[in-house]
Design an enzyme around this catalytic site. Sequence first.
Site, PDB file in Angstrom:
ATOM      1  N   ALA B 244       0.824  -1.206   0.000  1.00 33.95           N
ATOM      2  CA  ALA B 244       0.000   0.000   0.000  1.00 33.95           C
ATOM      3  C   ALA B 244       0.866   1.267   0.000  1.00 33.95           C
ATOM      4  O   ALA B 244       2.091   1.209   0.133  1.00 33.95           O
ATOM      5  CB  ALA B 244      -0.925  -0.001   1.209  1.00 33.95           C
ATOM      6  N   HIS B 245       0.210   2.410  -0.116  1.00 29.98           N
ATOM      7  CA  HIS B 245       0.906   3.691  -0.218  1.00 29.98           C
ATOM      8  C   HIS B 245       1.735   4.006   1.028  1.00 29.98           C
ATOM      9  O   HIS B 245       1.292   3.834   2.141  1.00 29.98           O
ATOM     10  CB  HIS B 245      -0.053   4.847  -0.519  1.00 29.98           C
ATOM     11  CG  HIS B 245      -1.258   4.909   0.336  1.00 29.98           C
ATOM     12  ND1 HIS B 245      -2.216   5.865   0.170  1.00 29.98           N
ATOM     13  CD2 HIS B 245      -1.686   4.130   1.356  1.00 29.98           C
ATOM     14  CE1 HIS B 245      -3.166   5.679   1.051  1.00 29.98           C
ATOM     15  NE2 HIS B 245      -2.872   4.643   1.768  1.00 29.98           N
ATOM     16  N   GLY B 246       2.939   4.474   0.775  1.00 28.68           N
ATOM     17  CA  GLY B 246       3.774   4.937   1.874  1.00 28.68           C
ATOM     18  C   GLY B 246       4.482   3.834   2.641  1.00 28.68           C
ATOM     19  O   GLY B 246       5.159   4.108   3.634  1.00 28.68           O
TER      20      GLY B 246
END
Lengths: 339, 339, 339
Positions: B244-246
């Site tokens: 996922a993002h980050g």
Amino acid sequence: VADKRFYTSTGPLSLDQIIKISGATLVKTGMNCTIEDVQTLAASSKTDLSFLHNAKYVEDFKKTEAGCVLVTPDLASFAPKGTVVLTSPTPYRAYAQVASHLYPLTPGSMETIPPKELESQGVIVELGAVIFKGAEIGTGTFIGANAVIGCGVKIGTHCHIGQNVTLSHALIGDHVTILPGSAIGQAGFGFFMDEKGHVTVPQLGRVILEDKVEIGANVTIDRGTLDDTYIGYGTHIDNLVQIAHGVRVGRHCVLVAQVGISGSTTLGNFVIAAGQAGLTGHLTIGNNVKIAAQSGVMRDVAEGETIAGSPAVPVYQWHRQTVSLAKLAAQKKEKSGDK
Amino acid sequence: VADKRFYTSTGPLSLDQIIKISGATLVKTGMNCTIEDVQTLAASSKTDLSFLHNAKYVEDFKKTEAGCVLVTPDLASFAPKGTVVLTSPTPYRAYAQVASHLYPLTPGSMETIPPKELESQGVIVELGAVIFKGAEIGTGTFIGANAVIGCGVKIGTHCHIGQNVTLSHALIGDHVTILPGSAIGQAGFGFFMDEKGHVTVPQLGRVILEDKVEIGANVTIDRGTLDDTYIGYGTHIDNLVQIAHGVRVGRHCVLVAQVGISGSTTLGNFVIAAGQAGLTGHLTIGNNVKIAAQSGVMRDVAEGETIAGSPAVPVYQWHRQTVSLAKLAAQKKEKSGDK
Amino acid sequence: VADKRFYTSTGPLSLDQIIKISGATLVKTGMNCTIEDVQTLAASSKTDLSFLHNAKYVEDFKKTEAGCVLVTPDLASFAPKGTVVLTSPTPYRAYAQVASHLYPLTPGSMETIPPKELESQGVIVELGAVIFKGAEIGTGTFIGANAVIGCGVKIGTHCHIGQNVTLSHALIGDHVTILPGSAIGQAGFGFFMDEKGHVTVPQLGRVILEDKVEIGANVTIDRGTLDDTYIGYGTHIDNLVQIAHGVRVGRHCVLVAQVGISGSTTLGNFVIAAGQAGLTGHLTIGNNVKIAAQSGVMRDVAEGETIAGSPAVPVYQWHRQTVSLAKLAAQKKEKSGDK
């Protein structure tokens, strides 16, 4: 022996070359000193190099017909007569180095088959499909838009290859269906790990799909390291399933969405694995086994068993565990008096 | 600061414009009233707008150098000197509105690089690959058939980008392998939820893949919201993994098939996550941690720990739980006398 | 009735033809002897053939307006007046045979819409996208490179269809986003199983995505068998989620990465399913239900409940189970005296 449709050997290699590439030590000479290929212990012949890195396979070692074997020093004495023995503290790494030398990663030919040529042979090809020279496709087979079929891939008659599918290193029977977005035949997840990092091990096997196999969307099936990955006649595989390298699935199995099967595990016939079940590697699952959704299978399962839970146990036992735990939690509640 | 290769700002915005767009209330003025970009509290400078929507990040707020911060009224008093403070009952929503205004979704240029041009630079491009103008690709890199490389993407030398792969908003090192069907760099799963529905939050970060990263088939790696999603040197990621993002993954990690890692979680070096393990968001996982298959990790894990189960606990504890539960279920059986 | 945009009937079929194709036995005649289509019991009209293979749906059978129904002999007596009744030991198999005859698998037209034609209508089409004749696409919609849009697909205005996406048998609203690599509208996992193998059941429904639905990368959404698969207004679906045939998801739901939902399960509005949760088929999940990560949902869930675990239970109960099990394991340890 690596399939010449997919792999081009730079061999043969002399024993001296192998020693130089692998850094291994010669502890026993034998009848043959020229290696043409790499292979598992069980499948080797006298022109093959093999390796033993897991004591579990020592029986295969004792009986191997490999011309040359890489092995840790402590297991070297189990070598059969006539086999050249090279020792290394890390025989799998040493093997990987030789295999990478024998089969360097080289992009195949860029040449593609003109769709018109395939259409004249009774193949239906949608716009944007890319079919590399050397692929063979049977009559009545449909290739969806933007699908990619690699060099050497063989597809039987009356198959349906969905849009945006990628196929390589695969031999596919008749009446096989593959839905959009699936990736079949790419290199498996194989590498040697140590504290210095990972060394990738060449993946030199294939994917075999028998007749009437049906495969869902965005599925992944890796080709084998040396053995093939194999899906038996009439087996149905749902969306987003992962099949690792060297897995063998029998006939008429059902693998529901998001199931994952780790490397070299073997399933019998009529096995059902419900959604999100996971199987670790090197297991043997018997015929007619039923695996409940989200099960985590970590041991061999005998024919006809139904299992559930993570770690998976017989289903009646899993039900009892579930009930026991619920009762235990309810007792705690009564004793402590809180809600 | 959003990478100009991928994002075009409509800014700067005046304080009046920000108030109008966000509906926030000015409670404290400061030195600067012109905002050029959006950023996390920790990474902001005086021309950036940031936000605090989780008390967990209040220390970052106290030390931020952001020119302007959106915050709930109760936390406004923690603002550092010189920072303009805007309050809102829903600062993340207010932030999303400003960020969407600053970086509206606009399709990039339709222009593509002719394959011949890339081939003259030593790039191997199969038929059907679409490479948008503004992408940079190093010599010796292979781009598979029907892959799509977005504008601004940078790929190093000797990489292998598989067929039907989609890359956008990504910076990729040398000797990186990505197998067919993977999607890397698309917008993360970011939105503000309330009873009226969801407001999408612009995703303005990138995906960074260091040298020698290997990624399987049909993997998904989202770009960051503001921070980058980052995969360290030599890490191997198997098929159907979700990042996922980050998320930040360290060096030489191994993520086996169908693992999922939620937003902003950080993994150290040499971490191994076995198949189907899941990690929730905002966790810190130390170096050399081993995570068993199907684990559900919901807390930080210290260096060198081996964990298992869902919720995950140290592996010896998980074994004891498994044995205890089996014994408990067996007792119930004896007492009740049934099979 | 199968949507003529996607399915072409070879019907009508006479009662004699149906008996011949299915091998079923006529036990009750009725008003109508000509069948034009196949349908669920609940949605049938007098020109439809339907089937009852699960006693759970006997109430639908009693009230059906189907012209003809395939049923096991023991349930035949529940037929309403006027309905022709055919019995078979395997009515689902018999149905599948008739449905396959009525709707044979035939590749659609190979004709595509020239991108220029779409661009003149305000559609943005990247290089390599393949859009088949008969698709309708609204103004302001973006179609990414190498995406494939099937014949009959309808896409509203201002949608974003990512690169390498495959769409077929789908009706899509306005402002819908689909990220790269997703496969939507392919045939669901439907077949009749017995000891002789599997008979594939034609999948004759559609996928409906309402306005403002957002779908991640490498997601799979199968079309319905007879009913549609349906995703409600404003619902957000993360990467690698699996939605099986006939699932209905309400408005403003959130399905986090790697969630899997089995066939015909219905979700209310504002349902949240966290990462890797799995739901079995034919469930009803109420509004505002929250499902924890990795839950295994095997029963209906009432409005507003929060559930966790596998099998899933109310979250406070799951917490108690987790604590009870940890204490039990600790006791064993003390008693046995080992670490």
